[in-house]
Scaffold this motif. Structure first.
Motif, PDB file in Angstrom:
ATOM      1  N   ALA A 122      -3.681  19.915  38.681  1.00 49.53           N
ATOM      2  CA  ALA A 122      -5.036  19.660  38.169  1.00 49.53           C
ATOM      3  C   ALA A 122      -5.227  18.180  37.834  1.00 49.53           C
ATOM      4  N   VAL A 123      -4.210  17.573  37.229  1.00 54.89           N
ATOM      5  CA  VAL A 123      -4.276  16.138  36.923  1.00 54.89           C
ATOM      6  C   VAL A 123      -4.298  15.328  38.213  1.00 54.89           C
ATOM      7  N   TRP A 124      -3.480  15.727  39.169  1.00 51.84           N
ATOM      8  CA  TRP A 124      -3.454  15.026  40.467  1.00 51.84           C
ATOM      9  C   TRP A 124      -4.834  15.075  41.121  1.00 51.84           C
ATOM     10  N   ALA A 129       1.206  17.712  47.122  1.00 52.76           N
ATOM     11  CA  ALA A 129      -0.008  18.174  46.448  1.00 52.76           C
ATOM     12  C   ALA A 129      -1.038  18.651  47.468  1.00 52.76           C
ATOM     13  N   ILE A 130      -1.240  17.884  48.540  1.00 50.97           N
ATOM     14  CA  ILE A 130      -2.175  18.270  49.600  1.00 50.97           C
ATOM     15  C   ILE A 130      -1.730  19.566  50.249  1.00 50.97           C
ATOM     16  N   ASN A 131      -0.439  19.672  50.521  1.00 48.75           N
ATOM     17  CA  ASN A 131       0.085  20.886  51.157  1.00 48.75           C
ATOM     18  C   ASN A 131      -0.144  22.114  50.275  1.00 48.75           C
ATOM     19  N   THR A 144      -9.086  23.407  39.329  1.00 47.50           N
ATOM     20  CA  THR A 144      -9.168  22.664  38.076  1.00 47.50           C
ATOM     21  C   THR A 144      -9.793  23.512  36.975  1.00 47.50           C
ATOM     22  N   TYR A 145     -10.913  24.182  37.294  1.00 43.68           N
ATOM     23  CA  TYR A 145     -11.568  25.046  36.315  1.00 43.68           C
ATOM     24  C   TYR A 145     -10.655  26.201  35.899  1.00 43.68           C
ATOM     25  N   GLU A 146      -9.961  26.786  36.870  1.00 39.35           N
ATOM     26  CA  GLU A 146      -9.070  27.916  36.582  1.00 39.35           C
ATOM     27  C   GLU A 146      -7.935  27.488  35.647  1.00 39.35           C
ATOM     28  N   THR A 147      -7.403  26.295  35.873  1.00 32.83           N
ATOM     29  CA  THR A 147      -6.316  25.784  35.036  1.00 32.83           C
ATOM     30  C   THR A 147      -6.787  25.551  33.605  1.00 32.83           C
ATOM     31  N   ILE A 148      -7.976  24.992  33.450  1.00 31.17           N
ATOM     32  CA  ILE A 148      -8.538  24.760  32.116  1.00 31.17           C
ATOM     33  C   ILE A 148      -8.792  26.076  31.397  1.00 31.17           C
ATOM     34  N   ASP A 149      -9.359  27.052  32.118  1.00 34.02           N
ATOM     35  CA  ASP A 149      -9.637  28.356  31.519  1.00 34.02           C
ATOM     36  C   ASP A 149      -8.352  29.030  31.050  1.00 34.02           C
ATOM     37  N   GLU A 150      -7.315  28.968  31.884  1.00 33.13           N
ATOM     38  CA  GLU A 150      -6.061  29.617  31.516  1.00 33.13           C
ATOM     39  C   GLU A 150      -5.436  28.936  30.303  1.00 33.13           C
ATOM     40  N   SER A 188       7.794  37.934  43.242  1.00 31.20           N
ATOM     41  CA  SER A 188       8.141  36.829  44.134  1.00 31.20           C
ATOM     42  C   SER A 188       9.521  36.327  43.755  1.00 31.20           C
ATOM     43  N   ASP A 189      10.264  35.833  44.754  1.00 35.20           N
ATOM     44  CA  ASP A 189      11.576  35.255  44.488  1.00 35.20           C
ATOM     45  C   ASP A 189      11.515  33.728  44.403  1.00 35.20           C
ATOM     46  N   LYS A 190      10.318  33.182  44.564  1.00 32.82           N
ATOM     47  CA  LYS A 190      10.146  31.728  44.480  1.00 32.82           C
ATOM     48  C   LYS A 190       9.674  31.367  43.069  1.00 32.82           C
ATOM     49  N   ARG A 191      10.444  30.530  42.407  1.00 28.53           N
ATOM     50  CA  ARG A 191      10.133  30.206  41.019  1.00 28.53           C
ATOM     51  C   ARG A 191       8.879  29.350  40.877  1.00 28.53           C
ATOM     52  N   ASP A 192       8.715  28.392  41.778  1.00 26.96           N
ATOM     53  CA  ASP A 192       7.621  27.445  41.612  1.00 26.96           C
ATOM     54  C   ASP A 192       7.463  26.601  42.873  1.00 26.96           C
ATOM     55  N   TYR A 193       6.471  25.703  42.855  1.00 29.43           N
ATOM     56  CA  TYR A 193       6.227  24.773  43.954  1.00 29.43           C
ATOM     57  C   TYR A 193       6.290  23.352  43.424  1.00 29.43           C
ATOM     58  N   SER A 194       6.818  22.465  44.247  1.00 33.13           N
ATOM     59  CA  SER A 194       6.936  21.067  43.854  1.00 33.13           C
ATOM     60  C   SER A 194       5.704  20.279  44.282  1.00 33.13           C
ATOM     61  N   ILE A 195       5.276  19.352  43.427  1.00 37.51           N
ATOM     62  CA  ILE A 195       4.205  18.416  43.807  1.00 37.51           C
ATOM     63  C   ILE A 195       4.635  17.005  43.391  1.00 37.51           C
ATOM     64  N   ALA A 196       5.792  16.601  43.885  1.00 33.39           N
ATOM     65  CA  ALA A 196       6.351  15.299  43.528  1.00 33.39           C
ATOM     66  C   ALA A 196       5.735  14.164  44.341  1.00 33.39           C
TER      67      ALA A 196
END
Length: 211
Positions: A102-104, A76-78, A127-133, A63-71
């Motif tokens: 996950a915190v949001w 976050a909903i999107n 949330t579970y996936e983030t904790i597991d990772e 992917s050429d996209k580094r990350d996604y913003s959730i400011a």
């Protein structure tokens, strides 16, 4: 495997040795990862992506996209909606963004329940996936720290001591050739057998140069 490790390292103004010290990897191994001569394990790739705050997909050039913003709440909903419909996958997000989302989610359960109930299942999975990772990353990092420390101690014993006769605690054990042969024979006889041999060695009386 093509990666952006070298590109990101240079972008952050780090030498191979400096990056290696930060992520507990030998600089010669990093050099081979950058040139594609060797492929790093998945756990290390994820940690490198975490260090540079990019997604795993970006790091491995998928992917050429580094990350996604959730400011904001709307971002976050999107992002949850993109995850829900499969347009974004977990590896498209950096570790930092995953943790933030996950915190949001934890802090906005009422909002999700009342206005976006269709996203609750995806939110819970995420949330579970983030904790597991996070747990897996911690395990791999701890393992690598232990191994890197062992490599450094071996190097000190077999290289530095060998080249310096004026040291306070000289080393009298197996030399580099002996260690290499033990590794080869250990591979030949299998892990259970060489561990049994190591236990026998531990039970033997200690040797001193004056014996």
């Amino acid at each position: 495997m093509k990666t952006r490790i070298g590109e990101l390292r240079r972008e952050h103004g780090l030498t191979l040795k400096q990056l290696g010290q930060k992520i507990h990897v030998k600089d010669n191994a990093l050099s081979q990862y950058e040139t594609g001569k060797r492929n790093p394990q998945l756990g290390l790739l994820v940690e490198i992506a975490k260090f540079f705050k990019v997604s795993l997909e970006y790091l491995i050039c998928e992917s050429d996209k580094r990350d996604y913003s959730i400011a904001s709440d709307s971002e976050a909903i999107n992002l949850l909606q993109l995850l829900d419909n499969g347009k974004v996958i977990f590896d498209n997000l950096s570790n930092e963004t995953s943790l933030r989302l996950a915190v949001w989610i934890e802090n906005h359960n009422e909002l999700l329940s009342s206005e976006y109930p269709e996203l609750l299942k995806t939110a819970k999975w995420f949330t579970y996936e983030t904790i597991d990772e996070a747990d897996i990353l911690k395990h791999f990092r701890n393992q690598r720290i232990v191994q890197n420390d062992a490599f450094n101690k071996i190097e000190k014993l077999l290289v530095l001591d060998y080249q310096d006769d004026n040291i306070d605690n000289p080393y009298y054990g197996p030399n580099a050739t002996d260690v290499l042969e033990f590794m080869r024979q250990g591979e030949r006889i299998g892990v259970e057998n060489y561990k049994a041999i190591l236990e026998e060695m531990k039970a033997m009386p200690s040797y001193t140069p004056d014996d």
